[in-house]
Write a protein that holds these residues in place. Structure first.
Motif, PDB file in Angstrom:
ATOM      1  N   ALA A  90       0.829  -1.208   0.000  1.00  0.00           N
ATOM      2  CA  ALA A  90       0.000   0.000   0.000  1.00  0.00           C
ATOM      3  C   ALA A  90       0.860   1.253   0.000  1.00  0.00           C
ATOM      4  O   ALA A  90       0.621   2.189  -0.774  1.00  0.00           O
ATOM      5  CB  ALA A  90      -0.935  -0.012   1.207  1.00  0.00           C
ATOM      6  N   LEU A  91       1.885   1.290   0.861  1.00  0.00           N
ATOM      7  CA  LEU A  91       2.757   2.466   0.916  1.00  0.00           C
ATOM      8  C   LEU A  91       3.519   2.636  -0.389  1.00  0.00           C
ATOM      9  O   LEU A  91       3.731   3.763  -0.864  1.00  0.00           O
ATOM     10  CB  LEU A  91       3.715   2.340   2.098  1.00  0.00           C
ATOM     11  CG  LEU A  91       3.085   2.397   3.490  1.00  0.00           C
ATOM     12  CD1 LEU A  91       4.147   2.160   4.561  1.00  0.00           C
ATOM     13  CD2 LEU A  91       2.373   3.720   3.727  1.00  0.00           C
ATOM     14  N   ASP A  92       3.944   1.529  -0.983  1.00  0.00           N
ATOM     15  CA  ASP A  92       4.626   1.588  -2.268  1.00  0.00           C
ATOM     16  C   ASP A  92       3.720   2.179  -3.351  1.00  0.00           C
ATOM     17  O   ASP A  92       4.133   3.033  -4.137  1.00  0.00           O
ATOM     18  CB  ASP A  92       5.064   0.183  -2.685  1.00  0.00           C
ATOM     19  CG  ASP A  92       6.565   0.089  -2.886  1.00  0.00           C
ATOM     20  OD1 ASP A  92       7.246   1.126  -2.803  1.00  0.00           O
ATOM     21  OD2 ASP A  92       7.062  -1.032  -3.108  1.00  0.00           O
ATOM     22  N   LEU A 103       3.954   2.875  11.176  1.00  0.00           N
ATOM     23  CA  LEU A 103       4.027   3.583   9.899  1.00  0.00           C
ATOM     24  C   LEU A 103       5.450   4.004   9.583  1.00  0.00           C
ATOM     25  O   LEU A 103       5.942   3.779   8.467  1.00  0.00           O
ATOM     26  CB  LEU A 103       3.105   4.801   9.930  1.00  0.00           C
ATOM     27  CG  LEU A 103       3.130   5.688   8.676  1.00  0.00           C
ATOM     28  CD1 LEU A 103       2.667   4.910   7.455  1.00  0.00           C
ATOM     29  CD2 LEU A 103       2.276   6.932   8.885  1.00  0.00           C
ATOM     30  N   TYR A 104       6.126   4.608  10.549  1.00  0.00           N
ATOM     31  CA  TYR A 104       7.459   5.133  10.236  1.00  0.00           C
ATOM     32  C   TYR A 104       8.450   4.011   9.963  1.00  0.00           C
ATOM     33  O   TYR A 104       9.326   4.132   9.087  1.00  0.00           O
ATOM     34  CB  TYR A 104       7.923   6.096  11.331  1.00  0.00           C
ATOM     35  CG  TYR A 104       9.060   5.641  12.200  1.00  0.00           C
ATOM     36  CD1 TYR A 104      10.386   5.693  11.744  1.00  0.00           C
ATOM     37  CD2 TYR A 104       8.840   5.172  13.494  1.00  0.00           C
ATOM     38  CE1 TYR A 104      11.432   5.281  12.548  1.00  0.00           C
ATOM     39  CE2 TYR A 104       9.887   4.759  14.295  1.00  0.00           C
ATOM     40  CZ  TYR A 104      11.170   4.811  13.824  1.00  0.00           C
ATOM     41  OH  TYR A 104      12.215   4.406  14.619  1.00  0.00           O
ATOM     42  N   MET A 105       8.353   2.888  10.675  1.00  0.00           N
ATOM     43  CA  MET A 105       9.288   1.785  10.424  1.00  0.00           C
ATOM     44  C   MET A 105       9.011   1.119   9.080  1.00  0.00           C
ATOM     45  O   MET A 105       9.947   0.779   8.346  1.00  0.00           O
ATOM     46  CB  MET A 105       9.238   0.772  11.557  1.00  0.00           C
ATOM     47  CG  MET A 105       9.820   1.294  12.859  1.00  0.00           C
ATOM     48  SD  MET A 105      10.109   0.014  14.132  1.00  0.00           S
ATOM     49  CE  MET A 105       8.446  -0.591  14.409  1.00  0.00           C
ATOM     50  N   ALA A 106       7.735   0.942   8.733  1.00  0.00           N
ATOM     51  CA  ALA A 106       7.417   0.334   7.429  1.00  0.00           C
ATOM     52  C   ALA A 106       7.843   1.253   6.292  1.00  0.00           C
ATOM     53  O   ALA A 106       8.425   0.800   5.292  1.00  0.00           O
ATOM     54  CB  ALA A 106       5.927   0.033   7.352  1.00  0.00           C
ATOM     55  N   ALA A 107       7.544   2.550   6.420  1.00  0.00           N
ATOM     56  CA  ALA A 107       7.944   3.495   5.373  1.00  0.00           C
ATOM     57  C   ALA A 107       9.458   3.587   5.265  1.00  0.00           C
ATOM     58  O   ALA A 107      10.017   3.694   4.159  1.00  0.00           O
ATOM     59  CB  ALA A 107       7.343   4.873   5.664  1.00  0.00           C
ATOM     60  N   SER A 108      10.146   3.528   6.394  1.00  0.00           N
ATOM     61  CA  SER A 108      11.615   3.578   6.364  1.00  0.00           C
ATOM     62  C   SER A 108      12.194   2.338   5.704  1.00  0.00           C
ATOM     63  O   SER A 108      13.189   2.428   4.967  1.00  0.00           O
ATOM     64  CB  SER A 108      12.159   3.713   7.791  1.00  0.00           C
ATOM     65  OG  SER A 108      11.755   4.930   8.384  1.00  0.00           O
ATOM     66  N   ALA A 109      11.593   1.171   5.945  1.00  0.00           N
ATOM     67  CA  ALA A 109      12.063  -0.049   5.287  1.00  0.00           C
ATOM     68  C   ALA A 109      12.014   0.108   3.777  1.00  0.00           C
ATOM     69  O   ALA A 109      12.953  -0.289   3.065  1.00  0.00           O
ATOM     70  CB  ALA A 109      11.212  -1.238   5.733  1.00  0.00           C
ATOM     71  N   LEU A 110      10.937   0.694   3.274  1.00  0.00           N
ATOM     72  CA  LEU A 110      10.821   0.909   1.827  1.00  0.00           C
ATOM     73  C   LEU A 110      11.817   1.958   1.339  1.00  0.00           C
ATOM     74  O   LEU A 110      12.351   1.838   0.234  1.00  0.00           O
ATOM     75  CB  LEU A 110       9.392   1.339   1.483  1.00  0.00           C
ATOM     76  CG  LEU A 110       8.325   0.254   1.654  1.00  0.00           C
ATOM     77  CD1 LEU A 110       6.938   0.840   1.463  1.00  0.00           C
ATOM     78  CD2 LEU A 110       8.552  -0.893   0.671  1.00  0.00           C
ATOM     79  N   ALA A 111      12.065   2.982   2.148  1.00  0.00           N
ATOM     80  CA  ALA A 111      13.026   4.012   1.747  1.00  0.00           C
ATOM     81  C   ALA A 111      14.427   3.424   1.596  1.00  0.00           C
ATOM     82  O   ALA A 111      15.155   3.742   0.645  1.00  0.00           O
ATOM     83  CB  ALA A 111      13.030   5.147   2.770  1.00  0.00           C
ATOM     84  N   PHE A 112      14.829   2.553   2.516  1.00  0.00           N
ATOM     85  CA  PHE A 112      16.125   1.884   2.371  1.00  0.00           C
ATOM     86  C   PHE A 112      16.101   0.924   1.181  1.00  0.00           C
ATOM     87  O   PHE A 112      17.065   0.855   0.408  1.00  0.00           O
ATOM     88  CB  PHE A 112      16.468   1.115   3.647  1.00  0.00           C
ATOM     89  CG  PHE A 112      16.967   1.982   4.764  1.00  0.00           C
ATOM     90  CD1 PHE A 112      18.242   2.523   4.734  1.00  0.00           C
ATOM     91  CD2 PHE A 112      16.161   2.261   5.856  1.00  0.00           C
ATOM     92  CE1 PHE A 112      18.710   3.327   5.770  1.00  0.00           C
ATOM     93  CE2 PHE A 112      16.609   3.055   6.899  1.00  0.00           C
ATOM     94  CZ  PHE A 112      17.874   3.588   6.854  1.00  0.00           C
ATOM     95  N   GLU A 113      15.010   0.194   1.025  1.00  0.00           N
ATOM     96  CA  GLU A 113      14.914  -0.774  -0.062  1.00  0.00           C
ATOM     97  C   GLU A 113      15.055  -0.115  -1.422  1.00  0.00           C
ATOM     98  O   GLU A 113      15.704  -0.646  -2.331  1.00  0.00           O
ATOM     99  CB  GLU A 113      13.572  -1.496   0.039  1.00  0.00           C
ATOM    100  CG  GLU A 113      13.362  -2.622  -0.949  1.00  0.00           C
ATOM    101  CD  GLU A 113      12.061  -3.363  -0.688  1.00  0.00           C
ATOM    102  OE1 GLU A 113      11.248  -3.454  -1.623  1.00  0.00           O
ATOM    103  OE2 GLU A 113      11.872  -3.838   0.450  1.00  0.00           O
ATOM    104  N   HIS A 114      14.463   1.078  -1.582  1.00  0.00           N
ATOM    105  CA  HIS A 114      14.470   1.773  -2.871  1.00  0.00           C
ATOM    106  C   HIS A 114      15.609   2.779  -3.001  1.00  0.00           C
ATOM    107  O   HIS A 114      15.605   3.605  -3.911  1.00  0.00           O
ATOM    108  CB  HIS A 114      13.139   2.482  -3.086  1.00  0.00           C
ATOM    109  CG  HIS A 114      11.964   1.548  -3.179  1.00  0.00           C
ATOM    110  ND1 HIS A 114      12.012   0.361  -3.873  1.00  0.00           N
ATOM    111  CD2 HIS A 114      10.708   1.621  -2.653  1.00  0.00           C
ATOM    112  CE1 HIS A 114      10.841  -0.251  -3.786  1.00  0.00           C
ATOM    113  NE2 HIS A 114      10.041   0.483  -3.041  1.00  0.00           N
ATOM    114  N   ASN A 115      16.573   2.715  -2.084  1.00  0.00           N
ATOM    115  CA  ASN A 115      17.762   3.562  -2.151  1.00  0.00           C
ATOM    116  C   ASN A 115      17.421   5.053  -2.035  1.00  0.00           C
ATOM    117  O   ASN A 115      18.109   5.906  -2.591  1.00  0.00           O
ATOM    118  CB  ASN A 115      18.548   3.303  -3.453  1.00  0.00           C
ATOM    119  CG  ASN A 115      19.938   3.913  -3.421  1.00  0.00           C
ATOM    120  OD1 ASN A 115      20.534   4.077  -2.350  1.00  0.00           O
ATOM    121  ND2 ASN A 115      20.458   4.266  -4.585  1.00  0.00           N
ATOM    122  N   LYS A 116      16.369   5.367  -1.304  1.00  0.00           N
ATOM    123  CA  LYS A 116      16.073   6.770  -1.001  1.00  0.00           C
ATOM    124  C   LYS A 116      16.996   7.277   0.100  1.00  0.00           C
ATOM    125  O   LYS A 116      17.353   8.453   0.142  1.00  0.00           O
ATOM    126  CB  LYS A 116      14.620   6.929  -0.560  1.00  0.00           C
ATOM    127  CG  LYS A 116      13.595   6.430  -1.567  1.00  0.00           C
ATOM    128  CD  LYS A 116      13.603   7.240  -2.839  1.00  0.00           C
ATOM    129  CE  LYS A 116      12.488   6.790  -3.780  1.00  0.00           C
ATOM    130  NZ  LYS A 116      12.535   7.523  -5.067  1.00  0.00           N
TER     131      LYS A 116
END
Length: 434
Positions: free
Chosen positions: A78-80, A388-401
């Motif tokens: 969903a966040l993605d 929310l912040y941990m899930a969003a941060s996981a995606l930020a690291f995953e996508h090289n943000k």
């Protein structure tokens, strides 16, 4: 009529020029959107009022924290799917009558009280006055994030009580990965019996305990969180290490009992702020003996530029208000330049970005599996913030943000003998750990 979801879906499609990427379920029971997607649940029209009065990310976050907005299905998916929409990219909004029409429709859907602003949820941090990063303001910021409750953090972090990126091998548990991370840092710093280590931002004492127990060093750990310090002292006593480990509630700028042989700074420098980062580097340099080593473990952002091609950086409103008040991320190159400007010789940089993706996903899973206890130990809003912040941060690291790096730097003495092995990265040869 139960038609709020179809109307919201049509509104979003009109603005985006494409169907919304998630299914919508509204407070009136109506649903619309793709059937094979996660569901964005709007439990109350107040969620729309929040968007009217605080357009963009903060309106959505306030609705999430208050429990008026939720996700059913895979949170990461969903966040993605939602990332990069108009609240993150206002330039994508149409500059014509569609925008005004969408605004009028949003007001109608929000109901007769749409003209009344909605107070932010209680968990939001009030904006503070005065200069950034004074000692008193830093204490308030650290207390907001870390004094949530040690019992709550035990649910999320597990027995290791390490709140920074783990170092994963194939298989293995979070506890093993955190142990391996702590030992990697100890080996990079070449710790051995008789040396003195300063652990800046020592958290719940895990690094201090590991270094003293496994490598025989004397450790001073400093934190601004009283809850962390009390927990760390209890653990030190239980390990029988009170003769080797001292935990202080102290600002690193007030440490005066150097010099130390080594300094570890693990996930602490993000709180320093760009304006004071040179002071941070100068203080740590001054606390080291000639030949002393610093291990700086720090999250980094990617360099950003504005429309003119000039350097630009915007602190994330959600993170600043709810999670890490006054925190800032710096590009890796900036951090290295400042450390070198303070006199350090940078000897090694290791990126462990993918390790943080995995670490955060485990923390989220821990939180979700202990949800009733987590809510009881804090509050529903605070638990929702952390999820929310941990899930969003996981995606930020995953996508090289964003990334995370370990920098090994040395206060190289006159003559240039840094005291490090000639062969690079000798520490990668992991000794067997009992």
């Amino acid at each position: 009529m139960a038609d709020a979801a179809p109307r919201l879906t049509a509104l979003a499609e009109n603005l985006l020029g494409a169907p919304p990427p998630v299914r919508i379920r509204a407070w009136d029971g109506s649903e619309a959107g793709p059937t094979d997607a996660p569901v964005l649940v709007l439990r109350h029209p107040r969620a729309l009022r929040r968007l009217i009065w605080k357009p963009g990310e903060m309106g959505l976050v306030r609705g999430w924290v208050a429990g008026e907005i939720d996700i059913e299905g895979d949170l990461y998916e969903a966040l993605d799917r939602l990332s990069g929409l108009v609240w993150d990219r206002p330039d994508r909004l149409p500059r014509d009558t569609r925008l005004a029409a969408a605004g009028r429709e949003l007001w109608r859907l929000a109901g007769p009280r749409a003209w009344l602003p909605v107070p932010p949820p209680a968990e939001e941090v009030r904006r503070r006055s005065g200069p950034l990063h004074t000692r008193s303001r830093d204490r308030q910021a650290i207390s907001h994030h870390y004094d949530v409750g040690n019992d709550f953090y035990e649910q999320v972090l597990g027995p290791s009580m390490v709140y920074s990126c783990a170092y994963w091998r194939d298989g293995g548990t979070l506890e093993e990965a955190q142990r391996d991370k702590l030992d990697l840092i100890c080996r990079k710093l070449r710790l051995r019996e008789g040396l003195r280590l300063l652990d800046v931002g020592c958290g719940w004492g895990s690094m201090a305990i590991h270094a003293a127990r496994e490598h025989g060093v004397e450790v001073t750990g400093v934190t601004l969180s009283r809850e962390q310090a009390a927990y760390a002292r209890k653990r030190v006593a239980q390990e029988g290490l009170t003769d080797r480990v001292e935990i202080r509630v102290q600002d690193y700028r007030d440490v005066k009992d150097g010099p130390y042989d080594a300094i570890s700074s693990i996930g602490m420098a993000e709180h320093v702020g760009s304006a004071l980062y040179r002071e941070y580097a100068d203080v740590l340099y001054g606390l080291l003996k000639p030949g002393g080593r610093l291990l700086n473990h720090q999250i980094a952002r990617r360099p950003e530029k504005d429309a003119k091609g000039e350097a630009a950086y915007r602190v994330d409103d959600f993170i600043d208000a709810y999670v890490f008040p006054d925190g800032e991320l710096a590009p890796l190159g900036s951090t290295l330049s400042i450390l070198e400007g303070a006199g350090f010789e940078a000897r090694d940089v290791e990126s462990i970005r993918e390790h943080y993706t995995r670490t955060l996903r485990v923390w989220v899973a821990n939180l979700e599996s202990a949800w009733p206890d987590a809510v009881r130990l804090t509050s529903p809003g605070r638990a929702r913030i952390w999820r929310l912040y941990m899930a969003a941060s996981a995606l930020a690291f995953e996508h090289n943000k964003i990334g995370v790096n370990q920098i090994l730097a040395v206060r190289t003495p006159e003559g240039g003998a840094a005291g490090l092995p000639l062969r690079a990265r000798e520490w990668t040869e992991t000794p067997e750990i009992s």
